[in-house]
Design a protein around this motif. Structure first.
Motif, PDB file in Angstrom:
ATOM      1  N   UNK A 265      41.745 -23.630-102.093  1.00 47.79           N
ATOM      2  CA  UNK A 265      40.612 -22.944-102.704  1.00 47.79           C
ATOM      3  C   UNK A 265      39.548 -22.720-101.650  1.00 47.79           C
ATOM      4  N   UNK A 266      38.575 -21.878-101.959  1.00 46.84           N
ATOM      5  CA  UNK A 266      37.475 -21.680-101.020  1.00 46.84           C
ATOM      6  C   UNK A 266      36.640 -22.956-100.900  1.00 46.84           C
ATOM      7  N   UNK A 267      36.548 -23.726-101.972  1.00 46.71           N
ATOM      8  CA  UNK A 267      35.822 -24.993-101.887  1.00 46.71           C
ATOM      9  C   UNK A 267      36.519 -25.960-100.940  1.00 46.71           C
ATOM     10  N   UNK A 268      37.859 -25.958-100.964  1.00 48.53           N
ATOM     11  CA  UNK A 268      38.605 -26.815-100.043  1.00 48.53           C
ATOM     12  C   UNK A 268      38.369 -26.394 -98.599  1.00 48.53           C
ATOM     13  N   UNK A 269      38.318 -25.093 -98.345  1.00 52.66           N
ATOM     14  CA  UNK A 269      38.015 -24.617 -96.998  1.00 52.66           C
ATOM     15  C   UNK A 269      36.647 -25.109 -96.542  1.00 52.66           C
TER      16      UNK A 269
ATOM     17  N   UNK B 213      40.378 -15.605 -92.533  1.00 49.78           N
ATOM     18  CA  UNK B 213      40.135 -16.687 -93.475  1.00 49.78           C
ATOM     19  C   UNK B 213      39.196 -17.731 -92.895  1.00 49.78           C
ATOM     20  N   UNK B 214      39.141 -17.828 -91.563  1.00 51.69           N
ATOM     21  CA  UNK B 214      38.164 -18.721 -90.930  1.00 51.69           C
ATOM     22  C   UNK B 214      36.748 -18.248 -91.152  1.00 51.69           C
ATOM     23  N   UNK B 215      36.543 -16.934 -91.153  1.00 52.37           N
ATOM     24  CA  UNK B 215      35.229 -16.401 -91.489  1.00 52.37           C
ATOM     25  C   UNK B 215      34.879 -16.656 -92.934  1.00 52.37           C
TER      26      UNK B 215
ATOM     27  N   UNK C 286      34.601 -12.717 -87.305  1.00 54.78           N
ATOM     28  CA  UNK C 286      35.555 -11.761 -86.731  1.00 54.78           C
ATOM     29  C   UNK C 286      36.526 -11.288 -87.800  1.00 54.78           C
ATOM     30  N   UNK C 287      36.628  -9.984 -87.995  1.00 51.76           N
ATOM     31  CA  UNK C 287      37.698  -9.404 -88.811  1.00 51.76           C
ATOM     32  C   UNK C 287      37.824 -10.123 -90.153  1.00 51.76           C
ATOM     33  N   UNK C 288      36.795 -10.038 -90.961  1.00 50.16           N
ATOM     34  CA  UNK C 288      36.795 -10.781 -92.210  1.00 50.16           C
ATOM     35  C   UNK C 288      36.063  -9.999 -93.291  1.00 50.16           C
TER      36      UNK C 288
ATOM     37  N   UNK D  90      37.353 -21.634 -86.251  1.00 52.00           N
ATOM     38  CA  UNK D  90      38.131 -21.714 -87.493  1.00 52.00           C
ATOM     39  C   UNK D  90      39.063 -20.506 -87.552  1.00 52.00           C
ATOM     40  N   UNK D  91      40.359 -20.755 -87.541  1.00 51.75           N
ATOM     41  CA  UNK D  91      41.347 -19.675 -87.526  1.00 51.75           C
ATOM     42  C   UNK D  91      41.609 -19.127 -88.924  1.00 51.75           C
ATOM     43  N   UNK D  92      42.407 -18.088 -88.978  1.00 50.83           N
ATOM     44  CA  UNK D  92      42.685 -17.400 -90.225  1.00 50.83           C
ATOM     45  C   UNK D  92      44.009 -17.756 -90.864  1.00 50.83           C
TER      46      UNK D  92
END
Length: 316
Positions: free
Chosen positions: A97-101, A126-128, A150-152, A56-58
């Motif tokens: 939204x975070x729910x959509x993610x 954002x993938x994290x 990673x980096x999150x 999952x990318x950012x």
């Protein structure tokens, strides 16, 4: 943004056409449909039946961001990568939204994994946060064998950012919010654009070909999508999701990360129920999968070896 760049992103063109960051061709492509009907572009690389890895990318990126990991892992893993809604070849959606993610990750897992099949799930930036948002969901719990973050970070992202070189406080947070939430087009990838992107997102020793790959990917993100998701990240609070992420989880961060500094990663490691360790990479910035591709790929391999094989042996 240049019209050709916008078309480039929507058509899913190749940001880099040669070298380690040139996206490899998938074995197959499909569309996963999220809970609200959003359509997500999904790529599957590697042999069927091999251990599964989901990437999952950012923010402002695409599946192209994982090119180095896909190229290496696909030799003996089934690698599943998808474009977050509005990014790459996934159409934009009014729902951000975070729910959509979380909905989107669930949809990808259900569309690509067999019932009961488990995968290592890696999320950058954002993938994290997508992984944290989905940690309590049924599909995530059914399919996640282990996780790489990673980096999150999970909350207070704008206040924690050190993109603006001044003392932490209200003034820095206000300036950072204006910069990260800018509606301005990024324009073409120029020498100045590369320098700005390197300062904000990469370590000081980043090689030119790494900077070029990141710049091509980020500049291809549509301006409206970049702005819409910046507003979500500004208010994000996923601390509860970290506490619910009850699978073995490794954490990676660069010491020169200005967007999600090491303090964010340390907070994650302290709050995770089953943290397997945190690695801080000296001089590396926010774009760890591109800046430190071998280490990120190696960590994914270690998680697969330690957790997916053990599950298979126990269930045999």
């Amino acid at each position: 943004m240049l019209p050709q760049a916008l078309g480039f992103a929507r058509a899913g063109g190749t940001p880099i056409d040669s070298g380690p960051y040139a996206p490899p061709s998938p074995a197959r492509e499909l569309t996963a449909v999220s809970a609200d009907g959003a359509r997500l572009h999904v790529e599957v690389h590697g042999p069927e039946g091999a251990p599964a890895v989901v990437l999952a990318h950012g923010w402002t990126c695409s599946t192209a961001f994982w090119a180095a990991q896909i190229r290496d892992l696909a030799a003996d893993h089934r690698v599943i990568a998808y474009d977050q809604r509005g990014h790459g070849r996934s159409p934009a959606s009014p729902a951000c939204s975070s729910d959509a993610l979380a909905d989107d990750l669930e949809a990808v897992l259900e569309a690509t994994l067999a019932p009961g099949e488990q995968a290592v799930i890696a999320g950058h930036s954002m993938g994290g946060m997508t992984v944290m948002a989905a940690s309590g969901r049924a599909a995530f719990r059914a399919h996640a064998a282990a996780v790489l973050l990673c980096s999150t970070g999970s909350s207070e992202l704008v206040a924690a950012s050190t993109v603006v070189p001044m003392r932490a406080g209200r003034a820095r947070t206000w300036l950072t919010r204006r910069i990260l939430g800018s509606r301005a087009p990024l324009g073409p990838v120029t020498p100045l654009a590369r320098r700005i992107l390197k300062y904000g997102t990469m370590g000081p020793g980043s090689a030119p070909h790494m900077i070029e790959a990141c710049a091509r990917i980020v500049h291809a993100c549509p301006r409206k999508v970049r702005y819409s998701w910046s507003q979500v990240l500004d208010l994000l609070d996923l601390d509860h999701g970290v506490r619910e992420l009850d699978v073995p989880t490794a954490v990676i961060v660069g010491t020169a990360d200005r967007l999600t500094p090491p303090a964010q990663a340390r907070a994650l490691a302290a709050a995770l129920p089953r943290c397997t360790g945190i690695v801080e990479l000296p001089g590396i910035g926010h774009m760890t999968p591109i800046e430190a591709p071998e280490l990120v790929t190696g960590t994914v391999r270690d998680l697969v070896h330690a957790h997916i094989q053990v599950v298979s042996e126990e269930s045999a």
